[in-house]
Design a protein around this motif. Structure first.
Motif, PDB file in Angstrom:
ATOM      1  N   SER A  25      -9.859   7.443   0.428  1.00 43.16           N
ATOM      2  CA  SER A  25     -10.544   7.808  -0.817  1.00 43.16           C
ATOM      3  C   SER A  25      -9.707   8.825  -1.589  1.00 43.16           C
ATOM      4  CB  SER A  25     -11.910   8.407  -0.525  1.00 43.16           C
ATOM      5  OG  SER A  25     -11.784   9.695   0.065  1.00 43.16           O
ATOM      6  N   MET A  26      -9.971   8.913  -2.885  1.00 45.97           N
ATOM      7  CA  MET A  26      -9.277   9.888  -3.709  1.00 45.97           C
ATOM      8  C   MET A  26      -9.630  11.311  -3.295  1.00 45.97           C
ATOM      9  SD  MET A  26      -7.124   8.560  -5.754  1.00 45.97           S
ATOM     10  CE  MET A  26      -6.868  10.057  -6.710  1.00 45.97           C
ATOM     11  N   ALA A  62      -1.618   2.991   0.595  1.00 44.32           N
ATOM     12  CA  ALA A  62      -1.930   1.560   0.646  1.00 44.32           C
ATOM     13  C   ALA A  62      -3.413   1.285   0.883  1.00 44.32           C
ATOM     14  CB  ALA A  62      -1.102   0.887   1.735  1.00 44.32           C
ATOM     15  N   ASP A  63      -4.120   2.223   1.544  1.00 52.84           N
ATOM     16  CA  ASP A  63      -5.530   2.001   1.876  1.00 52.84           C
ATOM     17  C   ASP A  63      -6.502   2.641   0.888  1.00 52.84           C
ATOM     18  OD1 ASP A  63      -4.733   0.598   4.128  1.00 52.84           O
ATOM     19  OD2 ASP A  63      -4.827   2.354   5.438  1.00 52.84           O
ATOM     20  N   LEU A  64      -6.016   3.219  -0.178  1.00 52.76           N
ATOM     21  CA  LEU A  64      -6.911   3.863  -1.144  1.00 52.76           C
ATOM     22  C   LEU A  64      -7.870   2.845  -1.768  1.00 52.76           C
ATOM     23  CD1 LEU A  64      -4.731   6.383  -3.188  1.00 52.76           C
ATOM     24  CD2 LEU A  64      -6.501   6.913  -1.512  1.00 52.76           C
ATOM     25  N   ASP A  65      -9.092   3.288  -2.016  1.00 52.43           N
ATOM     26  CA  ASP A  65     -10.123   2.405  -2.569  1.00 52.43           C
ATOM     27  C   ASP A  65      -9.997   2.301  -4.087  1.00 52.43           C
ATOM     28  OD1 ASP A  65     -10.821   5.007  -3.013  1.00 52.43           O
ATOM     29  OD2 ASP A  65     -12.936   4.786  -2.464  1.00 52.43           O
ATOM     30  N   ILE A  66      -8.865   1.755  -4.540  1.00 51.90           N
ATOM     31  CA  ILE A  66      -8.617   1.544  -5.970  1.00 51.90           C
ATOM     32  C   ILE A  66      -8.633   0.042  -6.213  1.00 51.90           C
ATOM     33  CG2 ILE A  66      -6.943   1.784  -7.838  1.00 51.90           C
ATOM     34  CD1 ILE A  66      -5.965   4.347  -6.468  1.00 51.90           C
ATOM     35  N   PRO A  67      -9.581  -0.467  -6.990  1.00 54.14           N
ATOM     36  CA  PRO A  67      -9.681  -1.916  -7.182  1.00 54.14           C
ATOM     37  C   PRO A  67      -8.554  -2.470  -8.040  1.00 54.14           C
ATOM     38  CG  PRO A  67     -11.226  -0.788  -8.620  1.00 54.14           C
ATOM     39  CD  PRO A  67     -10.631   0.269  -7.736  1.00 54.14           C
ATOM     40  N   ARG A  78      -4.143  -3.565 -13.403  1.00 59.34           N
ATOM     41  CA  ARG A  78      -4.223  -2.193 -12.909  1.00 59.34           C
ATOM     42  C   ARG A  78      -4.345  -2.259 -11.391  1.00 59.34           C
ATOM     43  NH1 ARG A  78      -8.255   1.722 -11.742  1.00 59.34           N
ATOM     44  NH2 ARG A  78      -7.761   3.821 -12.531  1.00 59.34           N
ATOM     45  N   VAL A  79      -3.468  -1.533 -10.677  1.00 54.51           N
ATOM     46  CA  VAL A  79      -3.419  -1.670  -9.218  1.00 54.51           C
ATOM     47  C   VAL A  79      -3.232  -0.315  -8.547  1.00 54.51           C
ATOM     48  CG1 VAL A  79      -2.418  -3.989  -9.347  1.00 54.51           C
ATOM     49  CG2 VAL A  79      -0.902  -2.009  -9.180  1.00 54.51           C
ATOM     50  N   ASN A  80      -3.528  -0.287  -7.269  1.00 51.83           N
ATOM     51  CA  ASN A  80      -3.182   0.831  -6.406  1.00 51.83           C
ATOM     52  C   ASN A  80      -1.657   0.851  -6.269  1.00 51.83           C
ATOM     53  OD1 ASN A  80      -2.630   2.527  -4.237  1.00 51.83           O
ATOM     54  ND2 ASN A  80      -3.903   1.427  -2.779  1.00 51.83           N
ATOM     55  N   GLY A  81      -1.048   1.994  -6.485  1.00 56.31           N
ATOM     56  CA  GLY A  81       0.399   2.093  -6.395  1.00 56.31           C
ATOM     57  C   GLY A  81       0.953   1.732  -5.034  1.00 56.31           C
TER      58      GLY A  81
END
Length: 419
Positions: A25-26, A62-67, A78-81
């Motif tokens: 999570s952030m 890589a596991d961040l909850d960014i859709p 728009r993506v998780n870096g």
């Protein structure tokens, strides 16, 4: 921390970090960043130097909850870096979209690739970082700083060397999906290659030359990737009747199982633009890499200068790849402000041997204002030399000062650069 997790892709770097953490999570990431004295983001670990190293905490996003969000109207995603290019490509293709270009490996993370100025190939194709239209960075103060199209500092933040903060979200330009046919050609006389260099590199959407210099008079392979939705360019005479009779690997004598489909058979962009398939992990631990980008105008002279060093490089050189990259406006991109040619060297895993030949290679390329790839092996040098190569160097230092005033994202490599 496992032994594998503590090393980079090629295992020539053992990270000094106390721990490697994968927040989900952030809020968890923010706590890690604000509490750490020293912290760095860790991508797919494909850097061959210590650009991603730290004595404190390494973080993978890589596991961040960014859709993942596709904006069809704006042609943006728009993506998780922390996502890898190969993973994003599959999602885009299933939705009818594509990226304009990919690197030779689809295994690399987006944030890591753009932060180091990584590129694909093609006279009209800019670096992967140039596809970035928006960016969110978590700074050492725990704040999210957003950069959007039109922001003056976006061009400075994209190729950030990991020195500004943790890249959490990336927005990229996309286009409708397309297909590509890849064909490989064997044993082209060196003089014919340099005599028709512009014709050859412009003959397809993406063109790569591979040579070992074991035979100074021959370029071993030319890989042409042609878009099927574009008018076909004439095949250069130097390639006529030289199509490879079977699939090739860039390294002589290596089976082509890990390579993307050749033989002129058209297929989706994501299965042709990279040299290697996502489901394979090629050459893990068997090599080191260096790359230097020179202005396109100096391509033939620089390539000839490398050939003159063939005997010096031979003990450690596996193969040299030559690619073209269009200019971009990103402050620390090796292709900033100039159409460029990348001279990429895949070495053996002999660190001492590579260190021994690099000074001669770098000296030979110095007259052409060669810029080293940020994620690969290059010799230490005076920071003033980097400042002279990059017009935006001072501005980048000022941006870093604003975003990371406590130097949480500094490490030995950035300090050696004078940052």
């Amino acid at each position: 921390m496992t032994a594998d997790a503590a090393t980079n892709w090629s295992r020539n770097i053992r990270y000094q970090a106390e721990r490697i953490v994968a927040p989900r999570s952030m809020d968890e990431l923010r706590a890690l960043v604000t509490e750490a004295e020293s912290i760095k983001a860790l991508g797919s670990r494909h850097s061959f130097n210590r650009i991603a190293d730290t004595t404190g905490t390494l973080v993978t996003t890589a596991d961040l909850d960014i859709p993942l969000e596709i904006d069809a109207d704006r042609r943006r995603v728009r993506v998780n870096g922390g996502i890898r290019y190969g993973e994003l490509a599959g999602v885009l293709e299933s939705s009818g979209w594509a990226l304009a270009n990919l690197a030779s490996l689809p295994h690399i993370s987006i944030a890591g690739a753009i932060s180091t100025g990584t590129h694909g190939s093609g006279d009209a194709n800019r670096s992967l970082a140039a596809a970035v239209t928006g960016l969110e960075i978590l700074t050492s103060t725990g704040d999210i700083v957003s950069f959007a199209e039109g922001d003056a500092d976006l061009a400075g933040a994209v190729v950030g060397l990991g020195a500004l903060g943790i890249v959490t979200t990336v927005e990229l330009a996309i286009e409708p999906t397309f297909t590509v046919a890849q064909t490989v050609y064997d044993a082209i006389p060196f003089d014919e290659v340099v005599g028709s260099f512009d014709e050859m590199t412009s003959s397809a959407y993406s063109v790569s030359l591979f040579t070992t210099f074991r035979d100074r008079d021959v370029v071993d392979q030319v890989w042409r990737k042609a878009r099927t939705d574009a008018a076909s360019a004439a095949l250069p005479a130097a390639l006529s009747h030289r199509e490879a009779p079977e699939p090739r690997h860039p390294l002589p004598g290596v089976a082509a199982d890990a390579c993307t489909t050749q033989g002129g058979h058209a297929g989706p962009w994501l299965d042709r633009l990279p040299h290697f398939k996502l489901e394979f992990t090629p050459s893990n631990g068997d090599e080191l890499q260096s790359e230097f980008l020179v202005p396109r105008a100096h391509a033939v002279s620089a390539l000839s200068a490398v050939r003159d060093l063939a005997e010096t490089l031979a003990p450690v050189l596996q193969v040299c790849e030559v690619r073209t990259i269009a200019a971009d406006d990103l402050w620390l991109s090796p292709a900033q402000g100039r159409d460029s040619v990348g001279l990429h060297f895949t070495w053996t895993a002999d660190e001492a041997g590579v260190a021994g030949v690099l000074p001669a290679l770098e000296s030979a390329l110095a007259p052409f204002d060669a810029r080293p790839h940020w994620g690969k092996v290059f010799s230490p040098r005076d920071p003033a030399e980097f400042a002279a190569l990059y017009p935006g160097w001072t501005r980048f230092g000022e941006l870093r000062e604003r975003l990371d005033p406590r130097r949480a994202f500094a490490n030995d490599l950035t300090r050696s650069l004078g940052l």
